[in-house]
Design an enzyme around this catalytic site. Structure first.
Site, PDB file in Angstrom:
ATOM      1  N   TYR A 231     -12.091  -0.722   9.334  1.00 11.08           N
ATOM      2  CA  TYR A 231     -10.737  -1.879   9.132  1.00 11.08           C
ATOM      3  C   TYR A 231      -9.735  -0.989   8.196  1.00 11.08           C
ATOM      4  O   TYR A 231      -8.913  -1.764   7.913  1.00 11.08           O
ATOM      5  CB  TYR A 231     -12.007  -3.489   8.218  1.00 11.08           C
ATOM      6  CG  TYR A 231     -10.980  -4.311   8.338  1.00 11.08           C
ATOM      7  CD1 TYR A 231     -10.301  -5.210   9.331  1.00 11.08           C
ATOM      8  CD2 TYR A 231     -10.807  -4.412   7.137  1.00 11.08           C
ATOM      9  CE1 TYR A 231      -9.653  -6.412   9.340  1.00 11.08           C
ATOM     10  CE2 TYR A 231     -10.403  -6.110   6.790  1.00 11.08           C
ATOM     11  CZ  TYR A 231      -9.885  -6.470   8.099  1.00 11.08           C
ATOM     12  OH  TYR A 231      -9.034  -7.876   7.846  1.00 11.08           O
ATOM     13  N   TYR A 232     -10.387  -0.535   7.720  1.00  8.46           N
ATOM     14  CA  TYR A 232      -8.974   0.284   6.136  1.00  8.46           C
ATOM     15  C   TYR A 232      -8.111   1.614   6.867  1.00  8.46           C
ATOM     16  O   TYR A 232      -7.511   1.710   6.301  1.00  8.46           O
ATOM     17  CB  TYR A 232     -10.521   0.840   5.536  1.00  8.46           C
ATOM     18  CG  TYR A 232     -10.830   0.323   5.128  1.00  8.46           C
ATOM     19  CD1 TYR A 232     -10.621  -0.882   4.251  1.00  8.46           C
ATOM     20  CD2 TYR A 232     -12.345  -0.489   5.149  1.00  8.46           C
ATOM     21  CE1 TYR A 232     -11.943  -1.331   2.893  1.00  8.46           C
ATOM     22  CE2 TYR A 232     -13.036  -1.350   4.776  1.00  8.46           C
ATOM     23  CZ  TYR A 232     -12.939  -2.082   3.333  1.00  8.46           C
ATOM     24  OH  TYR A 232     -13.144  -2.719   2.892  1.00  8.46           O
TER      25      TYR A 232
ATOM     26  N   HIS B  27      -3.041  -5.305  -5.158  1.00  9.72           N
ATOM     27  CA  HIS B  27      -4.728  -5.606  -5.525  1.00  9.72           C
ATOM     28  C   HIS B  27      -4.634  -4.276  -4.620  1.00  9.72           C
ATOM     29  O   HIS B  27      -4.040  -2.997  -3.945  1.00  9.72           O
ATOM     30  CB  HIS B  27      -5.488  -6.404  -4.401  1.00  9.72           C
ATOM     31  CG  HIS B  27      -4.580  -6.458  -3.138  1.00  9.72           C
ATOM     32  ND1 HIS B  27      -4.028  -6.567  -2.961  1.00  9.72           N
ATOM     33  CD2 HIS B  27      -5.842  -6.348  -1.938  1.00  9.72           C
ATOM     34  CE1 HIS B  27      -3.727  -7.226  -1.361  1.00  9.72           C
ATOM     35  NE2 HIS B  27      -4.871  -6.666  -0.798  1.00  9.72           N
TER      36      HIS B  27
ATOM     37  N   HIS C   2      -8.556  -2.385  -3.030  1.00  9.94           N
ATOM     38  CA  HIS C   2      -9.943  -2.183  -2.338  1.00  9.94           C
ATOM     39  C   HIS C   2     -10.514  -0.601  -2.653  1.00  9.94           C
ATOM     40  O   HIS C   2     -10.262   0.087  -2.081  1.00  9.94           O
ATOM     41  CB  HIS C   2      -9.364  -2.691  -0.436  1.00  9.94           C
ATOM     42  CG  HIS C   2      -9.211  -3.203  -0.234  1.00  9.94           C
ATOM     43  ND1 HIS C   2     -10.113  -4.543  -0.121  1.00  9.94           N
ATOM     44  CD2 HIS C   2      -8.078  -3.904   0.281  1.00  9.94           C
ATOM     45  CE1 HIS C   2      -9.230  -5.729   0.302  1.00  9.94           C
ATOM     46  NE2 HIS C   2      -8.148  -5.177   0.940  1.00  9.94           N
TER      47      HIS C   2
END
Length: 256
Positions: free
Chosen positions: A16-17, A161, A163
């Site tokens: 997903y990243y 932001h 992660h």
């Protein structure tokens, strides 16, 4: 809280990243991830995150040798933990609409605050080992984390932001790679959030002389940032709020 912890489970957790079609993390203009954590160096992981290295790590493998780091993952195994650190909306707007100097300081302040969170996680990281029939906790000798910094929300509003993806493998004192005991970061999300925001405010005040309103639950916006502007660039939050309201209305209608 704007530092939240999400459990990453299953074989596709890492994809997903780094695979654009699965998420928005590699949209044009967004920077690649960066390795953090003292144990990253033990695996030869430095600087920019290489996709194959990250995916191997999330599969529980040494990215260089391909050897297992501890026990083999299964379909349901927890692969890691996503600690997401999100700046207040006013800070995201400061970055989005500031000049080059202001933008640079905003990013540096955010990164420094995120690094403080990573350091706290590493300092408190531990694993559990059974010794003579008893489960004992031992301090880990380091974590491996990949930090993916992003600058917009899913609605493409300004939203600075990062992660912080912490792999579910830590180095035990005896040299083995074992699962991270994540109860600390899961239970202490309030601590992580307050640490991030306090660090961010301190950095921006020192760098740009930014003034803040009184913190609410450890989170504060910049003084004199009009509320209408904050609302205008918070479409993601508004969409979530409307979705929740729809769910509540449906529940009331069904059970009234």
């Amino acid at each position: 809280m704007t530092a939240r912890v999400t459990t990453l489970q299953g074989p596709s957790a890492g994809a997903y990243y780094v695979e654009k079609e699965l998420g928005y993390y590699l949209d044009d203009g967004e920077p690649p991830g960066r390795w953090r954590g003292s144990a990253a160096g033990d695996l030869g992981l430095e600087g920019v995150v290489v996709d194959d290295d990250f995916l191997a790590l999330m599969d529980g493998l040494d990215p260089r040798s391909g050897q297992l780091l501890g026990t083999k993952h299964t379909e349901r195994t927890v692969r890691g933990f996503d600690v997401t650190c999100s700046a207040p909306k006013s800070v995201s707007l400061l970055y989005a609409f500031g000049d080059a100097d202001v933008r640079g300081h905003a990013l540096a302040a955010h990164d420094a605050a995120v690094d403080a969170v990573v350091s706290w996680i590493e300092d408190h990281a531990h694993t559990r080992v059974r010794v003579h029939g008893e489960v004992c906790a031992f301090d880990a000798d380091g974590i491996v984390a990949a930090c993916f910094r992003q600058h917009t929300s899913r609605e493409l509003d300004p939203q600075l932001h990062t992660h912080v993806v912490v792999a579910n493998r830590v180095k035990a004192p005896d040299g083995r790679w074992l699962a991270l005991d994540a109860r600390t970061i899961k239970r202490d999300q309030q601590t992580l959030s307050r640490l991030y925001h306090a660090g961010l405010r301190a950095e921006l005040t020192a760098r740009l002389g930014v003034r803040w309103v009184e913190p609410d639950n450890g989170i504060a916006e910049i003084v004199d940032m009009p509320k209408e502007v904050l609302v205008e660039f918070s479409r993601r939050s508004q969409a979530i709020k409307e979705r929740i309201e729809d769910k509540i209305d449906g529940f009331v209608e069904q059970f009234d």
